[in-house]
Design an enzyme around this catalytic site. Structure first.
Site, PDB file in Angstrom:
ATOM      1  N   ASN A   1      -6.735  10.120   4.651  1.00  0.00           N
ATOM      2  CA  ASN A   1      -6.793  10.251   3.528  1.00  0.00           C
ATOM      3  C   ASN A   1      -8.139  10.156   2.771  1.00  0.00           C
ATOM      4  O   ASN A   1      -8.825  11.025   1.728  1.00  0.00           O
ATOM      5  CB  ASN A   1      -5.895  10.004   2.354  1.00  0.00           C
ATOM      6  CG  ASN A   1      -5.630   8.668   2.384  1.00  0.00           C
ATOM      7  OD1 ASN A   1      -6.199   7.972   3.031  1.00  0.00           O
ATOM      8  ND2 ASN A   1      -5.027   8.079   1.087  1.00  0.00           N
TER       9      ASN A   1
ATOM     10  N   GLU B   1      -5.696  -2.673   5.504  1.00  0.00           N
ATOM     11  CA  GLU B   1      -5.279  -2.315   4.705  1.00  0.00           C
ATOM     12  C   GLU B   1      -4.757  -1.082   4.846  1.00  0.00           C
ATOM     13  O   GLU B   1      -4.735   0.177   4.898  1.00  0.00           O
ATOM     14  CB  GLU B   1      -6.814  -1.340   4.492  1.00  0.00           C
ATOM     15  CG  GLU B   1      -8.503  -2.040   4.179  1.00  0.00           C
ATOM     16  CD  GLU B   1      -8.750  -3.256   3.159  1.00  0.00           C
ATOM     17  OE1 GLU B   1      -8.057  -2.858   2.350  1.00  0.00           O
ATOM     18  OE2 GLU B   1      -9.775  -3.945   3.153  1.00  0.00           O
TER      19      GLU B   1
ATOM     20  N   CYS C   1      -3.983   5.936  -1.741  1.00  0.00           N
ATOM     21  CA  CYS C   1      -3.266   4.385  -1.555  1.00  0.00           C
ATOM     22  C   CYS C   1      -3.123   3.780  -2.899  1.00  0.00           C
ATOM     23  O   CYS C   1      -1.998   3.037  -3.222  1.00  0.00           O
ATOM     24  CB  CYS C   1      -3.738   3.592  -1.126  1.00  0.00           C
ATOM     25  SG  CYS C   1      -5.787   3.463  -0.839  1.00  0.00           S
TER      26      CYS C   1
HETATM   27  P1  NAP Z   1      -0.571   6.272   9.492  1.00  0.00           P
HETATM   28  O1  NAP Z   1      -0.048   7.481   9.692  1.00  0.00           O
HETATM   29  O2  NAP Z   1      -0.566   4.976   9.286  1.00  0.00           O
HETATM   30  O3  NAP Z   1      -2.255   6.434  10.427  1.00  0.00           O
HETATM   31  C1  NAP Z   1      -2.961   5.740   9.957  1.00  0.00           C
HETATM   32  C2  NAP Z   1      -4.061   6.104  11.714  1.00  0.00           C
HETATM   33  O4  NAP Z   1      -3.145   4.858  12.425  1.00  0.00           O
HETATM   34  C3  NAP Z   1      -4.571   7.213  12.088  1.00  0.00           C
HETATM   35  O5  NAP Z   1      -5.822   7.602  12.903  1.00  0.00           O
HETATM   36  C4  NAP Z   1      -3.195   6.382  12.981  1.00  0.00           C
HETATM   37  O6  NAP Z   1      -3.930   7.805  14.575  1.00  0.00           O
HETATM   38  C5  NAP Z   1      -3.300   5.252  13.881  1.00  0.00           C
HETATM   39  N1  NAP Z   1      -1.545   5.137  14.523  1.00  0.00           N
HETATM   40  C6  NAP Z   1      -0.921   5.646  14.207  1.00  0.00           C
HETATM   41  N2  NAP Z   1      -0.177   5.352  14.599  1.00  0.00           N
HETATM   42  C7  NAP Z   1      -0.390   4.068  15.688  1.00  0.00           C
HETATM   43  C8  NAP Z   1      -0.542   3.354  16.477  1.00  0.00           C
HETATM   44  N3  NAP Z   1       0.892   3.488  17.263  1.00  0.00           N
HETATM   45  N4  NAP Z   1      -0.994   2.677  16.862  1.00  0.00           N
HETATM   46  C9  NAP Z   1      -2.389   2.801  16.641  1.00  0.00           C
HETATM   47  N5  NAP Z   1      -3.508   3.825  16.156  1.00  0.00           N
HETATM   48  C10 NAP Z   1      -1.829   4.443  15.207  1.00  0.00           C
HETATM   49  O7  NAP Z   1      -1.384   6.633   8.075  1.00  0.00           O
HETATM   50  P2  NAP Z   1      -1.625   7.855   7.232  1.00  0.00           P
HETATM   51  O8  NAP Z   1      -0.933   8.685   6.955  1.00  0.00           O
HETATM   52  O9  NAP Z   1      -3.082   8.290   8.116  1.00  0.00           O
HETATM   53  O10 NAP Z   1      -2.661   7.103   5.979  1.00  0.00           O
HETATM   54  C11 NAP Z   1      -1.446   6.570   4.820  1.00  0.00           C
HETATM   55  C12 NAP Z   1      -1.313   5.317   4.463  1.00  0.00           C
HETATM   56  O11 NAP Z   1      -2.931   4.938   4.470  1.00  0.00           O
HETATM   57  C13 NAP Z   1      -0.802   5.292   2.665  1.00  0.00           C
HETATM   58  O12 NAP Z   1       0.067   4.718   2.766  1.00  0.00           O
HETATM   59  C14 NAP Z   1      -1.759   4.452   2.545  1.00  0.00           C
HETATM   60  O13 NAP Z   1      -1.065   3.791   1.186  1.00  0.00           O
HETATM   61  C15 NAP Z   1      -2.953   3.664   3.819  1.00  0.00           C
HETATM   62  N6  NAP Z   1      -4.013   3.405   2.814  1.00  0.00           N
HETATM   63  C16 NAP Z   1      -4.908   2.209   2.409  1.00  0.00           C
HETATM   64  C17 NAP Z   1      -5.347   2.390   2.583  1.00  0.00           C
HETATM   65  C18 NAP Z   1      -6.764   0.602   1.926  1.00  0.00           C
HETATM   66  O14 NAP Z   1      -7.240   0.977   2.179  1.00  0.00           O
HETATM   67  N7  NAP Z   1      -5.471   0.023   1.952  1.00  0.00           N
HETATM   68  C19 NAP Z   1      -6.600   3.478   2.033  1.00  0.00           C
HETATM   69  C20 NAP Z   1      -6.228   5.008   2.717  1.00  0.00           C
HETATM   70  C21 NAP Z   1      -5.256   5.411   3.202  1.00  0.00           C
HETATM   71  P3  NAP Z   1      -3.039   9.306  14.236  1.00  0.00           P
HETATM   72  O15 NAP Z   1      -3.284  10.053  12.925  1.00  0.00           O
HETATM   73  O16 NAP Z   1      -3.424   9.814  15.327  1.00  0.00           O
HETATM   74  O17 NAP Z   1      -1.547   9.368  14.126  1.00  0.00           O
END
Ligand code: NAP
Length: 475
Positions: free
Chosen positions: A154, A250, A284
């Site tokens: 995002n 995060e 987020c």
């Molecule tokens: P996500 O599905 O958890 O993916 C985040 C990253 O993790 C991607 O690079 C993904 O790779 C990787 N990943 C997925 N499964 C993994 C595994 N088993 N081992 C290692 N890496 C893995 O999250 P998203 O949909 O991209 O982002 C949305 C989420 O992020 C929301 O919950 C949002 O609130 C949170 N967020 C938090 C912050 C903060 O600063 N607190 C900021 C922005 C977003 P792939 O893309 O290859 O699956």
């Protein structure tokens, strides 16, 4: 949305690498091919870790690290249009918001350069205890080691910046795995890093199957820290699987905001209308749950709803678009089903509630029950709820009634009530008379409860990425 497909390669040990298989990056708006990147597996991830480890054998002095960071900041500013366009194309982020992200990444690198120049330890007052008399002690901030950075879709540029800029400032080499949906901005940033003179191995970027790459990073003992931003289930499972590494998380939120009767309601309404729906709620800290004091509930809606209806839904490439697509059609269907669930539970839809073309309209849901998914889960879509309350204590209890704790907000004139609420809201950050979506990049940023366990912002991330080593001298 007109795009020209871009091809970028992985960066491993200073080389741009192909693997023979490709990940296609498609526009979330119309499915057009935006670009492609090689898909890496375990072998490339190990090579990237080898390169990072080797780089750290030849440490870079702080002034060189800071100079590289400054040059990246300058390049990001100079190539602003190209960078913003890349974010817009691959994430479907409206240009308005993509420009803000591109500009913020300049600040992230600039602040990291400042912190690199002042990274230092402390003097320990040794004669403060009888045991220390006759000794001098000081602390050094030592780079923690190779940092594995895993980033979400995002904020494909600035959340990558929030990992690699502090890591380099701290003197740590990085293996970065960006989100598979949005790898192009990260690889563009890697190109700027190499052009800025970063020596080989300090930044390595691998894209590919998350679990395969993740397994290598979890298992490799040379990776001393995993810095993860993304969803809570993935983040917490990484932490459980890597108990001997530092794992900084995060994660998500279900962001609440309180609007008290004495607040400037027009100002609150305009800040909240913008920040509940920007990037279709895929932040987020997107405003999700609004609690309004009952006496001014209708008055607030009178300000808020027309602003929501005025938001422009459409092509993210157009400079005046406010709300574009969700990252994938499956996400749109999920959010629609949550809206339907709230409707089925008796909540009233005050705005939106359906599609405009293929895009979700900004949706406002009045007073859904607390167990509706739009209240209890992170929506990550263009949806907010609005619920009346009678006392400030009740509003704080409602806001705190979540397993998340990233940021919360309150609009209120009374300073004493504002400060009491800031103490009582169980979140990593509380904004007063500003939407809780606000973040400046030098701030400490991070959550409590299931939202995470650390703080980002260059100064704070550098603390996490360095160990404190004490040096004791017998005088
Ligand atoms: P996500 O599905 O958890 O993916 C985040 C990253 O993790 C991607 O690079 C993904 O790779 C990787 N990943 C997925 N499964 C993994 C595994 N088993 N081992 C290692 N890496 C893995 O999250 P998203 O949909 O991209 O982002 C949305 C989420 O992020 C929301 O919950 C949002 O609130 C949170 N967020 C938090 C912050 C903060 O600063 N607190 C900021 C922005 C977003 P792939 O893309 O290859 O699956």
């Amino acid at each position: 949305m007109a795009t020209t497909a871009t091809e970028r390669h992985l960066l491993i040990g200073g080389e741009w690498v192909e693997t023979g298989s490709w990940i296609e990056v498609r526009s979330p708006y119309d499915g057009a091919l935006v670009g492609r990147v090689p898909s890496a597996g375990a072998a490339e991830t190990r090579r990237a870790t080898d390169a990072a480890e080797r780089a750290m054998h030849d440490p870079l002095p702080a002034h060189e690290r800071a100079a590289v960071l400054d040059r990246v900041a300058a390049a990001l500013a100079e190539r602003h249009d190209e960078v913003a366009q890349m974010i817009c194309e691959e994430a479907g982020k409206p240009m308005k918001a993509a420009r803000v992200e591109a500009q913020r990444a300049v600040s992230t690198f600039t602040m990291a350069a400042v912190e690199a120049r002042k990274l230092a330890g402390d003097l320990v007052p040794m004669d403060a205890s009888p045991a220390g008399v006759g000794k001098l002690a000081l602390t050094l901030r030592v780079p923690i080691g190779v940092v594995a950075a895993i980033s979400p879709f995002n904020f494909p540029l600035n959340l990558v910046a929030h990992k690699i800029a502090p890591a380099l400032a701290a003197g740590c080499a990085v293996v970065l795995k960006p989100a598979s949906q949005t790898p192009l901005s990260a690889l563009l940033l890697a190109e700027l890093e190499t052009e800025a003179g970063l020596p080989a191995g300090w930044l390595n970027v691998v894209c590919g199957p998350a679990s395969e790459i993740g397994d290598v990073l979890v298992e490799d003992e040379r990776v001393r820290m995993i810095s993860f931003t993304g969803s809570a289930p993935v983040g917490w499972s990484l932490r459980e699987r890597a108990p001997r590494k530092k794992v900084s998380l995060e994660l998500g939120n279900a962001t609440p905001v309180i609007v008290a009767a004495d607040a400037d309601l027009g100002d609150a309404a305009s800040r909240l209308a913008a920040n509940a729906f920007s990037f279709a709620g895929q932040s987020c800290i997107s405003v999700q749950r609004i609690y309004v004091e009952r006496d001014v509930f209708d008055h607030f809606l009178g300000h808020f709803l027309p602003l929501v209806e005025d938001l422009k839904v459409g092509d993210p490439a157009e400079e005046d678009t406010d709300v574009g697509p969700l990252i994938a059609p499956s996400e749109r269907e999920r959010v629609l089903s949550w809206i339907d669930e709230a409707r089925g539970l008796g909540a009233e839809i005050l705005a939106g509630g359906g599609l405009e073309g293929d895009l979700l309209r900004p949706t406002v849901i009045a007073d859904p029950p607390p167990d509706a998914k739009v209240v209890s889960e992170e929506v990550f879509g263009p949806v907010c709820t609005i619920t009346p309350y009678d006392t400030l204590d009740e509003a704080i209890a409602l806001a705190n009634g979540t397993r998340y704790g990233l940021q919360a907000g309150i609009f209120i004139a009374d300073v004493k009530d504002a400060l009491n609420a800031a103490r009582a809201l169980d979140f990593g950050g509380v904004t007063v008379n500003e939407a809780p979506t606000f973040r400046a990049d030098q701030m400490p940023y991070g959550g409590v409860k299931e939202s995470g366990n650390t703080r980002e912002g260059p100064a704070y991330a550098i603390r996490e990425m360095t160990d404190e080593r004490v040096v004791v001298l017998q005088l």
